[in-house]
Design an enzyme around this catalytic site. Sequence first.
Site, PDB file in Angstrom:
ATOM      1  N   LYS A   1     -56.791 -41.835   9.776  1.00 14.39           N
ATOM      2  CA  LYS A   1     -56.279 -42.520   8.395  1.00 14.39           C
ATOM      3  C   LYS A   1     -56.170 -44.002   9.210  1.00 14.39           C
ATOM      4  O   LYS A   1     -55.470 -44.318  10.405  1.00 14.39           O
ATOM      5  CB  LYS A   1     -54.853 -42.024   8.209  1.00 14.39           C
TER       6      LYS A   1
ATOM      7  N   GLU B   1     -42.734 -28.486  -2.800  1.00 15.13           N
ATOM      8  CA  GLU B   1     -41.526 -28.648  -3.551  1.00 15.13           C
ATOM      9  C   GLU B   1     -40.782 -27.493  -3.958  1.00 15.13           C
ATOM     10  O   GLU B   1     -39.532 -27.231  -4.136  1.00 15.13           O
ATOM     11  CB  GLU B   1     -41.859 -29.547  -4.687  1.00 15.13           C
TER      12      GLU B   1
ATOM     13  N   ARG C   1     -42.385 -30.410 -10.187  1.00 14.49           N
ATOM     14  CA  ARG C   1     -43.215 -29.161  -9.746  1.00 14.49           C
ATOM     15  C   ARG C   1     -42.345 -27.893  -9.452  1.00 14.49           C
ATOM     16  O   ARG C   1     -42.845 -26.787  -9.221  1.00 14.49           O
ATOM     17  CB  ARG C   1     -44.077 -29.664  -8.494  1.00 14.49           C
TER      18      ARG C   1
END
Length: 619
Positions: A280, A364, A392
């Site tokens: 990344k 979540e 969610r």
Amino acid sequence: MVLEKIKQPNDIKNLTEEEVLALPAEIRSFLIEHLSKTGGHLASNLGTVELTIALHMLLDFPKDKLVWDVGHQAYTHKILTGRANEFDHLRQYDGISGFPKRVESPCDSFDTGHSSTSLSAALGYCMARDLAGDDYKVCAVIGDGALTGGLAYEALNNASRLKKSNFLIVLNDNEMSISKNVGGMSTNLERLRTSSKYVGLKNNVLSSLESWPNGERIIRKIRSTKNGIKSLMVPNMVFEDLGIMYLGPVDGHDIKAMMETFNMAMGINGPVLVHVITKKGNGYEPAERHPSRFHGTDIFEIETGLPMRNPNPGYTDVFSTVMRKMGDRNPEVVAITAAMAEGAGLKRFRNMFPDRFFDVGIAEEHAVTFAAGLALGGRIPVFAVYSSFLQRAYDQILEDVCLQNLHVIFAIDRAGLVGADGSTHQGIFDVSFLTSMPNMTVMAPKNKWELSDMMKFAVAYDGPIAIRYPRGEAYCGLKEHRAQIVLGKSEEIKAGSKVMLFALGSMVKKAEEVEELLKAHGIDAGICNARFAKPLDQAYLDKIKNEYDLIVTLEENVITGGFGQQVQAYLDDNGYNGQVLKIAVPDEFVRHGSVTLLFKELGMDAESITQRILEKLGK
């Protein structure tokens, strides 16, 4: 420049080998230059440049379907499909989105913005393709962070039934989601990354077998053997135990190696997962050092990577300070995040109280039910989450927390319009779905001091309770108005005549602006800080229904099922003879753009609200 030769989809296939190898550096320079001016998701896109190039060399767009998970890493895909000249207006109003959008290009096969959805969507494409007798390729790119989401495993479980056609899954493994990855899958992938002995042996064996007359058949036979070389040398091979053929790890910055592996994978019937290792922020030192900070960055100075703007403390900063203090004062307070420790303001709490901090990954649903268990065990869990991600976990909030009336605190960040991230991230639905749940209490602060007071109230409360607060700078006005928080009681800021501005949370500041504008028209409007979206302050509504001809509700939430509709329903049921004007987000998805511009577009800026009030009054 090589990049100038990319005008439309598939142009990359016309480049020479030397030009393809030169392309990554040009794309990285392009991204750094443009995002330093517009902001956006930088680190994730710098990490997937070669990966995207390799896929574009093999796939035919828009015939073939490339489904990105989350989609924040698809900038190179946008460039290679002819949208480079639109990056000057990336994530700006009327500009291109920071996520895949089908209305933007037929090469974007699935609109996304939340994680762990790619495998399900791509598998749907595979089944539709097979039913229609088509032959297009389907590829899903999912990150190791998104692979912590339960939806991904539901899709993997279902994908094992695909036997007669190909489904390519690319696992982009950079050890990060937004924060550092956690959990068993992260540990498993780490073992795979470091299994160099196995990888070297396998590569040598495969290279030899490919040259044999029946090499492919033998390779498939070896891979189907559960107790083969891999099982002996790399434990817990979860993918192949699920019926997903595994290839890799492959260097995610080696275009040739990836093309060879992808090409092999595309020739195999059934689901094939290629494990690609990327870095990344690759190619830009500040992003490599601080990948979390450059996940979603504001405008910055290229030479140093430092932000060009130093905003005043935001609501997230206020929440962070309060959580640290609450943790110090009350040992029962624990904090939960779904891979958002920094973004949701829990970094300081984590550093001070590591044993009482829980990062559950991008999960979540699990976070909410986990919080329910913590509450039953005598803790006071605070789940800090963005509004658009909380939805969610709707079922878990309703069934596991509200039904049992458990003391779980939902600290809902980014509630309201968030701006540049667009329709998938606008936090405009939480008031509607939370207030429909029995036992739930929903609050919203008018300023930074009230957020602090509401957090203290929530910790002392007994039952499900949510506090919603917006993205951006915390409002510092109305400091003199700091009445004690009492369940279901609003706070009158100013009395008036004829018009009462009944505002929730962030819209109290907007009500102040409207009140000033109305003065110029000879209208003395009152202002009330609602504080609670649920329970409504019915006693106050009973009082003002006899005093005001027009009650204006203001909320940074969708109008359907929102605060305003509930206020109007109560007034209508209790004999109010005046008018109600509901200022809220229309029943629509809100596109990307600056928050200021979006407010104006939606008719929710102070000038538009004032005009609507005047029209309602017949002026």
